[in-house]
Design a protein around this motif. Structure first.
Motif, PDB file in Angstrom:
ATOM      1  N   LEU A 106       4.620   4.039 -18.537  1.00 23.98           N
ATOM      2  CA  LEU A 106       3.300   3.998 -17.913  1.00 23.98           C
ATOM      3  C   LEU A 106       2.591   2.719 -18.646  1.00 23.98           C
ATOM      4  O   LEU A 106       2.645   2.689 -19.970  1.00 23.98           O
ATOM      5  CB  LEU A 106       2.599   5.254 -18.281  1.00 23.98           C
ATOM      6  CG  LEU A 106       3.012   6.697 -17.949  1.00 23.98           C
ATOM      7  CD1 LEU A 106       2.114   7.818 -18.389  1.00 23.98           C
ATOM      8  CD2 LEU A 106       3.140   6.766 -16.408  1.00 23.98           C
ATOM      9  N   GLN A 107       1.912   2.184 -17.705  1.00 19.98           N
ATOM     10  CA  GLN A 107       1.165   0.992 -18.426  1.00 19.98           C
ATOM     11  C   GLN A 107      -0.507   1.561 -18.344  1.00 19.98           C
ATOM     12  O   GLN A 107      -0.697   2.363 -17.719  1.00 19.98           O
ATOM     13  CB  GLN A 107       1.077  -0.475 -17.076  1.00 19.98           C
ATOM     14  CG  GLN A 107       2.576  -0.733 -16.725  1.00 19.98           C
ATOM     15  CD  GLN A 107       3.279  -1.237 -18.035  1.00 19.98           C
ATOM     16  OE1 GLN A 107       2.831  -2.115 -18.672  1.00 19.98           O
ATOM     17  NE2 GLN A 107       4.688  -0.675 -18.286  1.00 19.98           N
ATOM     18  N   PRO A 108      -1.069   0.649 -19.305  1.00 20.20           N
ATOM     19  CA  PRO A 108      -2.349   1.083 -19.487  1.00 20.20           C
ATOM     20  C   PRO A 108      -3.580   0.890 -18.341  1.00 20.20           C
ATOM     21  O   PRO A 108      -4.609   1.201 -18.350  1.00 20.20           O
ATOM     22  CB  PRO A 108      -3.010   0.210 -20.721  1.00 20.20           C
ATOM     23  CG  PRO A 108      -2.012  -0.989 -20.705  1.00 20.20           C
ATOM     24  CD  PRO A 108      -0.743  -0.372 -19.983  1.00 20.20           C
ATOM     25  N   ALA A 109      -3.226   0.055 -17.249  1.00 20.52           N
ATOM     26  CA  ALA A 109      -3.986  -0.261 -15.955  1.00 20.52           C
ATOM     27  C   ALA A 109      -3.709   0.792 -15.129  1.00 20.52           C
ATOM     28  O   ALA A 109      -2.702   1.262 -14.669  1.00 20.52           O
ATOM     29  CB  ALA A 109      -3.232  -1.589 -15.531  1.00 20.52           C
ATOM     30  N   ILE A 110      -5.004   1.255 -14.559  1.00 21.74           N
ATOM     31  CA  ILE A 110      -4.963   2.199 -13.489  1.00 21.74           C
ATOM     32  C   ILE A 110      -5.939   1.501 -12.486  1.00 21.74           C
ATOM     33  O   ILE A 110      -7.257   1.020 -12.854  1.00 21.74           O
ATOM     34  CB  ILE A 110      -5.816   3.539 -14.009  1.00 21.74           C
ATOM     35  CG1 ILE A 110      -4.985   4.210 -14.802  1.00 21.74           C
ATOM     36  CG2 ILE A 110      -6.194   4.327 -12.792  1.00 21.74           C
ATOM     37  CD1 ILE A 110      -5.645   5.436 -15.520  1.00 21.74           C
ATOM     38  N   SER A 111      -5.445   0.978 -11.251  1.00 24.96           N
ATOM     39  CA  SER A 111      -6.200   0.580 -10.303  1.00 24.96           C
ATOM     40  C   SER A 111      -7.606   1.326  -9.484  1.00 24.96           C
ATOM     41  O   SER A 111      -7.008   2.346  -8.900  1.00 24.96           O
ATOM     42  CB  SER A 111      -5.220  -0.024  -9.200  1.00 24.96           C
ATOM     43  OG  SER A 111      -5.929  -0.507  -8.077  1.00 24.96           O
ATOM     44  N   GLN A 112      -8.556   0.948  -9.886  1.00 26.71           N
ATOM     45  CA  GLN A 112      -9.760   1.782  -9.209  1.00 26.71           C
ATOM     46  C   GLN A 112      -9.546   1.789  -7.606  1.00 26.71           C
ATOM     47  O   GLN A 112      -9.852   2.661  -7.041  1.00 26.71           O
ATOM     48  CB  GLN A 112     -11.123   1.264  -9.587  1.00 26.71           C
ATOM     49  CG  GLN A 112     -11.300   1.717 -11.013  1.00 26.71           C
ATOM     50  CD  GLN A 112     -11.075   3.299 -11.312  1.00 26.71           C
ATOM     51  OE1 GLN A 112     -10.449   3.633 -12.167  1.00 26.71           O
ATOM     52  NE2 GLN A 112     -11.882   3.829 -10.339  1.00 26.71           N
ATOM     53  N   GLU A 113      -9.166   0.364  -7.140  1.00 26.76           N
ATOM     54  CA  GLU A 113      -8.983   0.095  -5.661  1.00 26.76           C
ATOM     55  C   GLU A 113      -8.062   1.305  -4.984  1.00 26.76           C
ATOM     56  O   GLU A 113      -8.476   1.714  -3.993  1.00 26.76           O
ATOM     57  CB  GLU A 113      -8.742  -1.257  -5.433  1.00 26.76           C
ATOM     58  CG  GLU A 113      -9.438  -2.359  -6.002  1.00 26.76           C
ATOM     59  CD  GLU A 113      -8.776  -3.820  -6.149  1.00 26.76           C
ATOM     60  OE1 GLU A 113      -8.354  -4.157  -5.210  1.00 26.76           O
ATOM     61  OE2 GLU A 113      -8.774  -4.330  -7.286  1.00 26.76           O
ATOM     62  N   VAL A 114      -6.700   1.503  -5.520  1.00 32.70           N
ATOM     63  CA  VAL A 114      -6.045   2.140  -5.012  1.00 32.70           C
ATOM     64  C   VAL A 114      -6.577   3.662  -5.226  1.00 32.70           C
ATOM     65  O   VAL A 114      -6.406   4.349  -4.186  1.00 32.70           O
ATOM     66  CB  VAL A 114      -4.752   2.128  -5.670  1.00 32.70           C
ATOM     67  CG1 VAL A 114      -3.731   3.160  -5.313  1.00 32.70           C
ATOM     68  CG2 VAL A 114      -4.020   0.591  -5.486  1.00 32.70           C
ATOM     69  N   THR A 115      -6.918   4.199  -6.419  1.00 37.21           N
ATOM     70  CA  THR A 115      -7.434   5.285  -6.523  1.00 37.21           C
ATOM     71  C   THR A 115      -8.574   5.867  -5.403  1.00 37.21           C
ATOM     72  O   THR A 115      -8.535   6.844  -4.911  1.00 37.21           O
ATOM     73  CB  THR A 115      -8.140   5.487  -7.914  1.00 37.21           C
ATOM     74  OG1 THR A 115      -7.077   5.094  -8.831  1.00 37.21           O
ATOM     75  CG2 THR A 115      -8.675   7.112  -8.116  1.00 37.21           C
ATOM     76  N   THR A 116      -9.687   4.810  -5.239  1.00 37.19           N
ATOM     77  CA  THR A 116     -10.753   4.940  -4.233  1.00 37.19           C
ATOM     78  C   THR A 116     -10.229   5.064  -2.863  1.00 37.19           C
ATOM     79  O   THR A 116     -10.518   5.974  -2.249  1.00 37.19           O
ATOM     80  CB  THR A 116     -11.807   3.545  -4.569  1.00 37.19           C
ATOM     81  OG1 THR A 116     -12.037   3.791  -5.702  1.00 37.19           O
ATOM     82  CG2 THR A 116     -13.063   3.924  -3.453  1.00 37.19           C
ATOM     83  N   SER A 117      -9.294   4.269  -2.663  1.00 37.90           N
ATOM     84  CA  SER A 117      -8.524   4.080  -1.209  1.00 37.90           C
ATOM     85  C   SER A 117      -7.981   5.413  -0.901  1.00 37.90           C
ATOM     86  O   SER A 117      -8.291   6.045   0.196  1.00 37.90           O
ATOM     87  CB  SER A 117      -8.011   3.082  -1.157  1.00 37.90           C
ATOM     88  OG  SER A 117      -7.240   2.980   0.029  1.00 37.90           O
ATOM     89  N   LEU A 118      -7.138   6.015  -1.698  1.00 37.85           N
ATOM     90  CA  LEU A 118      -6.455   7.176  -1.632  1.00 37.85           C
ATOM     91  C   LEU A 118      -7.623   8.364  -1.307  1.00 37.85           C
ATOM     92  O   LEU A 118      -7.263   9.357  -0.662  1.00 37.85           O
ATOM     93  CB  LEU A 118      -5.422   7.387  -2.716  1.00 37.85           C
ATOM     94  CG  LEU A 118      -4.108   6.646  -2.576  1.00 37.85           C
ATOM     95  CD1 LEU A 118      -3.490   6.681  -3.828  1.00 37.85           C
ATOM     96  CD2 LEU A 118      -3.483   7.181  -1.479  1.00 37.85           C
ATOM     97  N   GLN A 119      -8.635   8.556  -2.169  1.00 39.24           N
ATOM     98  CA  GLN A 119      -9.457   9.477  -2.196  1.00 39.24           C
ATOM     99  C   GLN A 119     -10.316   9.382  -0.900  1.00 39.24           C
ATOM    100  O   GLN A 119     -10.538  10.425  -0.415  1.00 39.24           O
ATOM    101  CB  GLN A 119     -10.436   9.410  -3.427  1.00 39.24           C
ATOM    102  CG  GLN A 119     -10.137   9.730  -4.568  1.00 39.24           C
ATOM    103  CD  GLN A 119     -10.824   9.506  -6.019  1.00 39.24           C
ATOM    104  OE1 GLN A 119     -11.797   8.682  -5.729  1.00 39.24           O
ATOM    105  NE2 GLN A 119     -10.567  10.259  -7.114  1.00 39.24           N
ATOM    106  N   GLU A 120     -10.720   8.239  -0.492  1.00 42.12           N
ATOM    107  CA  GLU A 120     -11.469   8.001   0.713  1.00 42.12           C
ATOM    108  C   GLU A 120     -10.795   8.381   2.080  1.00 42.12           C
ATOM    109  O   GLU A 120     -10.978   9.066   2.980  1.00 42.12           O
ATOM    110  CB  GLU A 120     -12.158   6.734   1.102  1.00 42.12           C
ATOM    111  CG  GLU A 120     -13.269   6.605  -0.374  1.00 42.12           C
ATOM    112  CD  GLU A 120     -13.904   5.146  -0.177  1.00 42.12           C
ATOM    113  OE1 GLU A 120     -13.459   4.299   0.740  1.00 42.12           O
ATOM    114  OE2 GLU A 120     -14.638   4.979  -1.046  1.00 42.12           O
ATOM    115  N   SER A 121      -9.489   8.007   2.148  1.00 46.05           N
ATOM    116  CA  SER A 121      -8.602   8.052   3.353  1.00 46.05           C
ATOM    117  C   SER A 121      -7.479   8.640   3.165  1.00 46.05           C
ATOM    118  O   SER A 121      -6.574   8.673   4.246  1.00 46.05           O
ATOM    119  CB  SER A 121      -8.672   6.540   3.725  1.00 46.05           C
ATOM    120  OG  SER A 121      -7.759   5.803   3.023  1.00 46.05           O
TER     121      SER A 121
END
Length: 93
Positions: free
Chosen positions: A57-72
């Motif tokens: 696991l890397q310390p980076a979490i992509s907000q772009e991917v998270t937001t996109s998956l939650q929305e669509s």
């Protein structure tokens, strides 16, 4: 560091034919398995089921991917490639 992977988190594959490559967690099955995709060899439409023990696991979490998956409920392969590329560049790889 968080021991449980989160959706949108960047991981490094430690085992299998994709070894040493980066991917993004796009789904969590249970505490042992996650679904990963990199947008290139492993598309969003056919993600890989991976054992968490075979991922770093890397310390980076992509907000772009998270937001996109939650929305669509999905994310584009281009966005996955972009996020991984940006992370690898920031790490100097």
């Amino acid at each position: 560091m968080e021991t449980q992977p989160q959706v949108g988190q960047i991981v490094k594959v430690l085992r299998g034919k994709d070894e040493e490559s980066y991917a993004v967690v796009i789904g969590i099955i249970d505490e042992r398995f996650v679904m990963i995709a990199d947008g290139d060899k492993r598309r969003f439409d056919s993600p890989k089921k991976k054992n968490v023990l075979h991922l770093q696991l890397q310390p980076a979490i992509s907000q772009e991917v998270t937001t996109s998956l939650q929305e669509s409920g999905r994310v584009t392969n281009a966005k996955l490639r972009y996020v991984i590329q940006k992370y690898a560049y920031a790490k100097g790889e």
